[in-house]
Design a protein around this motif. Structure first.
Motif, mmCIF file in Angstrom:
data_model
loop_
_atom_site.group_PDB
_atom_site.id
_atom_site.type_symbol
_atom_site.label_atom_id
_atom_site.label_comp_id
_atom_site.label_asym_id
_atom_site.label_seq_id
_atom_site.Cartn_x
_atom_site.Cartn_y
_atom_site.Cartn_z
ATOM 1 N N LEU A 310 0.993 -1.207 -0.016
ATOM 2 C CA LEU A 310 0.054 -0.061 -0.021
ATOM 3 C C LEU A 310 0.979 1.218 0.237
ATOM 4 O O LEU A 310 1.474 1.676 0.861
ATOM 5 C CB LEU A 310 -0.914 -0.110 1.331
ATOM 6 N N ARG A 311 0.881 1.898 -1.055
ATOM 7 C CA ARG A 311 1.885 3.010 -1.290
ATOM 8 C C ARG A 311 1.056 4.217 -1.945
ATOM 9 O O ARG A 311 0.318 3.883 -2.837
ATOM 10 C CB ARG A 311 3.058 2.513 -1.956
ATOM 11 N N ALA A 312 1.715 5.336 -1.764
ATOM 12 C CA ALA A 312 1.297 6.461 -2.595
ATOM 13 C C ALA A 312 2.659 7.273 -2.735
ATOM 14 O O ALA A 312 3.317 7.837 -1.859
ATOM 15 C CB ALA A 312 0.189 7.381 -1.858
ATOM 16 N N ALA A 340 -3.740 -3.942 -8.253
ATOM 17 C CA ALA A 340 -2.670 -2.860 -7.929
ATOM 18 C C ALA A 340 -3.352 -1.410 -7.983
ATOM 19 O O ALA A 340 -2.994 -0.604 -7.084
ATOM 20 C CB ALA A 340 -1.745 -2.889 -9.245
ATOM 21 N N VAL A 341 -4.587 -1.398 -8.977
ATOM 22 C CA VAL A 341 -5.222 0.023 -8.797
ATOM 23 C C VAL A 341 -6.112 -0.132 -7.418
ATOM 24 O O VAL A 341 -5.870 1.020 -6.901
ATOM 25 C CB VAL A 341 -6.320 0.028 -9.913
ATOM 26 N N CYS A 343 -5.354 -1.213 -4.615
ATOM 27 C CA CYS A 343 -4.165 -0.929 -3.562
ATOM 28 C C CYS A 343 -3.671 0.670 -3.746
ATOM 29 O O CYS A 343 -3.273 1.159 -2.583
ATOM 30 C CB CYS A 343 -3.078 -1.934 -3.466
ATOM 31 N N ALA A 344 -3.356 0.955 -4.901
ATOM 32 C CA ALA A 344 -2.967 2.399 -4.979
ATOM 33 C C ALA A 344 -4.134 3.396 -4.491
ATOM 34 O O ALA A 344 -3.675 4.178 -3.722
ATOM 35 C CB ALA A 344 -2.936 2.651 -6.572
ATOM 36 N N GLN A 345 -5.261 3.103 -4.807
ATOM 37 C CA GLN A 345 -6.418 3.893 -4.244
ATOM 38 C C GLN A 345 -6.428 3.720 -2.851
ATOM 39 O O GLN A 345 -6.753 4.924 -1.926
ATOM 40 C CB GLN A 345 -7.636 3.275 -4.661
ATOM 41 N N GLY A 347 -3.641 3.429 -0.866
ATOM 42 C CA GLY A 347 -2.517 4.175 -0.501
ATOM 43 C C GLY A 347 -3.096 5.574 -0.573
ATOM 44 O O GLY A 347 -2.456 6.407 0.286
ATOM 45 N N ILE A 348 -3.518 6.111 -1.581
ATOM 46 C CA ILE A 348 -4.077 7.682 -1.705
ATOM 47 C C ILE A 348 -4.967 7.794 -0.652
ATOM 48 O O ILE A 348 -4.954 8.902 -0.077
ATOM 49 C CB ILE A 348 -4.876 7.731 -3.098
#
Length: 466
Positions: A310-312, A340-341, A343-345, A347-348
């Motif tokens: 989980l990253r941003a 991946a999308v 998890c990116a969300q 992270g955001i």
């Protein structure tokens, strides 16, 4: 998102158009074979008329197929016409000795395509019975003809059965592909709806918990393999403790035991440590060999787990872990971009919550600073100008009474009050200057400091700096 699937009516029209072209070729071939028959030429005027009628009718069928409502009826009429035309040509070209018996195989295949196994077998039985009749009629003079007729009839039936089986198998395969395509479209629609819902949650809420729960639910649904129920998979999200960046805690979870959900992970090793260091996802195919995950009770029922960061940007907040059966790696390889999308969300959402918390703390600090400044201003005004004005008021009252009794002493009192008023004015100007020095806006910091020093020197004989 929409996707078109094969239309049965469209397939029927395309198939009949193909039969129209094949019928042209068959009529031309009939004429050629009957014309060159070495035993008995059968290309009589009647036969030529039938072939010509066949060409005309076949030509009329082509434009009629554009009327979709007539397509099914035309297919039935065309099938009956094909059978009658072939029957006529067989009878007129020598019966059992006709060179056209091979075309019966083509007719059986066409009937199977149109009406399935029943149509193909029915056509095979009719023409098989016809060839047996011819064979039995010639058996007294040529016994081999009966044998050939039996073989021919059995070949017709065998072809019909084989073609019917192949068509059923192909139809089942086509239905399976269509169903898979429908499911893929439904998954895509669900993914779009889930992404929109997750984005809306992030934009409408400052708390990251709801966004993490939605991202976890969407990831679980995306990695669910066929035949797997909701209780057969688990998922949880580990975040770094704000007070201890070396410790991970379970922020949200699904189907995780209470004892596992309450755990805190301090000494991270294995694949989990690799994901945290590299920021790349990893698949654990045997959790019993993983130092951290093996201690979870759920690892016994979910031997496979997928670890996703989980990253941003360049900030890593933790990991999302999905556990399930042995077929999960294949599902992950097919859905890794979508996960991946998600998890990116997530992270955001964590980054937004972090920025919001920092903004709130900064706001509180500014509010506290302003409150402190107001208190200091009130104290300065009370200790300085307010007390001085009160003293001036009392001094003026005293001077007014003294003026009638002792004018000389009253004059001294008025001079003293004048000095006090001047001092009070200087203090008030100094206080206003400290609040908002105009020189700082017009001339800059150096000029403002010089002016402030001059004011201090004017107020004090020898200012002290510490």
């Amino acid at each position: 998102m929409t996707q078109s699937f094969p239309d049965p009516a469209e397939r029927l029209v395309k198939r009949e158009r193909l039969f129209v072209w094949l019928r042209y070729g068959a009529l031309a071939l009939f004429a050629a074979l009957l014309a060159v028959d070495p035993q008995e030429p059968s290309l009589t005027p009647t036969t030529l008329s039938v072939i010509g009628a066949g060409f005309v009718l076949n030509t009329l069928i082509w434009p009629a197929l554009y009327v979709r409502r007539l397509a099914k009826a035309l297919a039935a009429v065309s099938a009956a016409g094909d059978a009658l035309f072939l029957l006529y040509f067989l009878i007129s070209s020598g019966g059992g000795h006709s060179p056209l018996w091979s075309f019966v195989f083509v007719l059986i295949a066409a009937m199977s395509l149109r009406f399935g196994t029943v149509g193909g077998v029915g056509t095979a039985v009719v023409f098989g019975a016809l060839t047996l009749v011819y064979g039995m009629g010639a058996s007294d003079t040529a016994p081999v003809t009966l044998y050939q007729s039996v073989v021919r009839a059995l070949s017709f039936v065998t072809l019909a059965v084989v073609v019917g089986w192949l068509l059923r198998h192909e139809h089942a395969h086509t239905l399976e592909e269509v169903e898979e395509a429908r499911q893929a479209v439904q998954r895509s629609q669900s993914d779009v709806a889930g992404f929109a819902m997750l984005s809306g949650t992030i934009s409408a809420n400052t708390s990251y918990s709801l966004a993490l729960e939605q991202a976890l639910d969407l990831s679980l649904r995306g990695l669910r393999v066929r035949g797997q129920g909701e209780q057969d998979a688990l998922g949880f999200i580990l975040l770094f403790d704000p007070n201890d960046q070396e410790t991970l805690f379970v922020a949200v979870h699904r189907n995780l035991d209470a004892s596992d959900a309450a755990r805190r992970f301090t000494r991270v090793r294995g694949q989990l440590k690799t994901v945290l260091e590299t920021g790349e996802p990893a698949i654990v195919t045997d959790t019993s060999r993983e130092p951290v995950l093996a201690g979870l009770t759920a690892s016994k029922t979910c031997p496979t787990m997928v670890i996703m960061p989980l990253r941003a940007g360049f900030t890593l907040f933790g990991v999302a872990i999905i556990g399930g059966p042995a077929g999960m790696p294949e599902a992950y390889s097919n859905r890794r971009e979508l996960l991946a999308v998600y998890c990116a969300q997530a992270g955001i959402a964590l980054q937004s919550a972090q920025l919001y918390e920092q903004l709130r703390q900064e706001r509180d600090r500014i509010v506290d600073s302003e409150e402190k400044a107001r208190h200091e201003l009130a104290r300065d005004l009370h200790d300085g100008p307010v007390n001085a004005v009160a003293s001036l008021t009392m001094g003026l009252d005293f001077a007014r009474r003294l003026l009638a009794e002792n004018p000389a002493e009253a004059k001294q009192e008025i001079d003293s009050l004048h000095q006090l008023a001047a001092k009070t004015a200087r203090e008030m100007r100094m206080t206003m200057y400290r609040l908002r020095p105009l020189a700082l806006e017009s001339a800059g910091l150096t000029a403002a400091l010089d002016q402030y020093l001059s004011r201090l020197q004017a107020e004090r004989a020898q200012p002290q700096f510490h």
